[in-house]
Design a protein around this motif. Structure first.
Motif, PDB file in Angstrom:
ATOM      1  N   SER A  90      51.643  45.958  32.683  1.00 63.92           N
ATOM      2  CA  SER A  90      50.596  47.190  32.813  1.00 63.92           C
ATOM      3  C   SER A  90      49.610  48.504  32.123  1.00 63.92           C
ATOM      4  N   GLU A  91      50.796  48.210  30.938  1.00 66.04           N
ATOM      5  CA  GLU A  91      50.420  49.332  30.958  1.00 66.04           C
ATOM      6  C   GLU A  91      49.278  49.365  29.255  1.00 66.04           C
ATOM      7  N   LYS A  92      48.819  50.006  28.879  1.00 69.29           N
ATOM      8  CA  LYS A  92      47.780  49.525  27.776  1.00 69.29           C
ATOM      9  C   LYS A  92      48.108  48.703  26.804  1.00 69.29           C
ATOM     10  N   MET A  93      46.225  47.446  26.943  1.00 69.33           N
ATOM     11  CA  MET A  93      46.665  47.070  25.913  1.00 69.33           C
ATOM     12  C   MET A  93      44.914  46.808  25.293  1.00 69.33           C
ATOM     13  N   CYS A  94      44.183  45.927  24.000  1.00 73.99           N
ATOM     14  CA  CYS A  94      43.302  46.359  23.421  1.00 73.99           C
ATOM     15  C   CYS A  94      43.016  44.474  23.788  1.00 73.99           C
ATOM     16  N   VAL A  95      41.786  44.110  23.874  1.00 70.24           N
ATOM     17  CA  VAL A  95      41.622  42.771  24.100  1.00 70.24           C
ATOM     18  C   VAL A  95      40.123  42.962  23.621  1.00 70.24           C
ATOM     19  N   ALA A  96      40.356  41.456  22.414  1.00 65.45           N
ATOM     20  CA  ALA A  96      38.885  40.962  22.373  1.00 65.45           C
ATOM     21  C   ALA A  96      38.614  40.113  22.354  1.00 65.45           C
ATOM     22  N   ASP A  97      37.163  40.055  23.094  1.00 65.82           N
ATOM     23  CA  ASP A  97      36.347  38.898  23.809  1.00 65.82           C
ATOM     24  C   ASP A  97      35.952  38.097  22.794  1.00 65.82           C
ATOM     25  N   LEU A  98      35.773  37.295  21.953  1.00 67.09           N
ATOM     26  CA  LEU A  98      35.251  36.797  20.656  1.00 67.09           C
ATOM     27  C   LEU A  98      34.545  35.366  21.436  1.00 67.09           C
ATOM     28  N   ALA A 104      32.467  36.354  31.314  1.00 68.06           N
ATOM     29  CA  ALA A 104      33.801  35.995  32.836  1.00 68.06           C
ATOM     30  C   ALA A 104      34.954  36.624  32.341  1.00 68.06           C
ATOM     31  N   ILE A 105      35.614  35.807  30.780  1.00 69.71           N
ATOM     32  CA  ILE A 105      36.800  36.138  30.863  1.00 69.71           C
ATOM     33  C   ILE A 105      37.099  37.855  30.585  1.00 69.71           C
ATOM     34  N   ALA A 106      35.790  38.742  29.783  1.00 68.69           N
ATOM     35  CA  ALA A 106      36.193  39.956  29.893  1.00 68.69           C
ATOM     36  C   ALA A 106      36.426  40.199  31.340  1.00 68.69           C
ATOM     37  N   ILE A 107      35.440  40.796  32.079  1.00 64.38           N
ATOM     38  CA  ILE A 107      35.221  40.712  33.202  1.00 64.38           C
ATOM     39  C   ILE A 107      36.229  41.409  34.337  1.00 64.38           C
ATOM     40  N   ASN A 114      43.792  47.252  35.315  1.00 69.26           N
ATOM     41  CA  ASN A 114      42.591  48.587  34.978  1.00 69.26           C
ATOM     42  C   ASN A 114      43.127  49.621  33.293  1.00 69.26           C
ATOM     43  N   ALA A 115      43.866  48.753  32.363  1.00 68.59           N
ATOM     44  CA  ALA A 115      44.944  49.667  32.144  1.00 68.59           C
ATOM     45  C   ALA A 115      44.239  49.458  30.340  1.00 68.59           C
ATOM     46  N   TRP A 116      44.009  47.647  30.536  1.00 70.34           N
ATOM     47  CA  TRP A 116      43.721  46.998  29.560  1.00 70.34           C
ATOM     48  C   TRP A 116      41.745  47.674  29.238  1.00 70.34           C
ATOM     49  N   GLN A 117      41.477  48.162  27.583  1.00 72.14           N
ATOM     50  CA  GLN A 117      40.735  47.986  27.214  1.00 72.14           C
ATOM     51  C   GLN A 117      40.013  46.106  26.348  1.00 72.14           C
ATOM     52  N   ILE A 118      38.920  46.400  27.109  1.00 71.03           N
ATOM     53  CA  ILE A 118      38.648  45.245  27.059  1.00 71.03           C
ATOM     54  C   ILE A 118      37.387  44.791  25.432  1.00 71.03           C
ATOM     55  N   ASP A 119      37.363  44.646  24.725  1.00 69.49           N
ATOM     56  CA  ASP A 119      35.897  44.841  24.045  1.00 69.49           C
ATOM     57  C   ASP A 119      35.464  43.306  23.654  1.00 69.49           C
ATOM     58  N   ALA A 120      34.658  42.673  24.289  1.00 65.46           N
ATOM     59  CA  ALA A 120      33.838  41.873  24.511  1.00 65.46           C
ATOM     60  C   ALA A 120      32.630  42.019  23.627  1.00 65.46           C
ATOM     61  N   THR A 121      32.186  40.490  22.386  1.00 67.04           N
ATOM     62  CA  THR A 121      31.338  40.866  21.573  1.00 67.04           C
ATOM     63  C   THR A 121      30.674  39.026  21.608  1.00 67.04           C
ATOM     64  N   ASP A 122      29.998  38.909  21.060  1.00 62.24           N
ATOM     65  CA  ASP A 122      29.002  37.462  20.661  1.00 62.24           C
ATOM     66  C   ASP A 122      27.943  37.774  19.623  1.00 62.24           C
ATOM     67  N   GLN A 123      27.996  37.011  18.934  1.00 60.20           N
ATOM     68  CA  GLN A 123      26.533  36.504  17.798  1.00 60.20           C
ATOM     69  C   GLN A 123      25.550  36.282  18.144  1.00 60.20           C
TER      70      GLN A 123
END
Length: 181
Positions: A90-98, A104-107, A114-123
């Protein structure tokens, strides 16, 4: 199928399923009939029901979808489940949803971790607009949506995995404590 008919009617008339039953004896306005017929024609031509009604259920959400995004599939929920099963801390983790599409996945991950930081991107800027609306509806600031060049973490990590794939690099690296999807 009856469910699709109900969904088309609910969309055209902007009513809930329960409200539809209360309208059984009411006449439709010409404009309502036109909308219903147009939606039926589009469905007969094979357009997915999710594009007709503008939403798709995913995880615990009802996500906005458009022709600019792929429709989130039940199989993708299996991916979310797999990630949650294999990354149980449950500790912090960063996730990139490319290639986030609707987000959907990021959300879904943001709602569960709650501790994860998620960056979602698309072209696709159009897909990013849809993802942003979905993020605003379901999560707070732990999920960022933007162009890949804008997603630079405070620690200076830049997610360029998509470019690496397009340039045929053999591996895509993420920093320790990060998960790239």
């Amino acid at each position: 199928p009856p469910l699709e008919i109900d969904l088309i009617l609910m969309t055209a008339l902007q009513k809930t399923r329960a409200e539809l039953f209360s309208l059984l004896n009411n006449s439709l306005l010409q404009s309502e009939e036109n909308i219903i017929l147009e939606l039926i024609k589009r469905r007969i031509k094979g357009e997915p029901i999710a594009y007709l009604i503008g939403t798709q259920s995913f995880w615990t959400m009802e996500l906005l979808v458009t022709r600019d995004t792929l429709i989130p599939r039940p199989e993708t929920e299996c991916l979310v489940d797999w990630i949650l099963h294999h990354f149980t801390h449950s500790e912090k983790m960063c996730v990139a949803d490319l290639g986030t599409g609707t987000g959907a996945i990021a959300i879904a991950l943001a709602l569960e971790k709650n501790a994860w930081q998620i960056d979602a991107t698309d072209q696709s800027p159009e897909a990013l607009a849809v993802a942003k609306k979905n993020v605003v509806k379901y999560v707070t600031n732990q999920c960022r949506v933007g162009d890949i060049t804008l997603l630079v973490r405070s620690a200076g990590i830049a997610f360029r995995a998509k470019r690496a794939v397009f340039e045929n690099e053999k591996t895509t690296r993420c920093e320790p404590g990060c998960l790239c999807l």
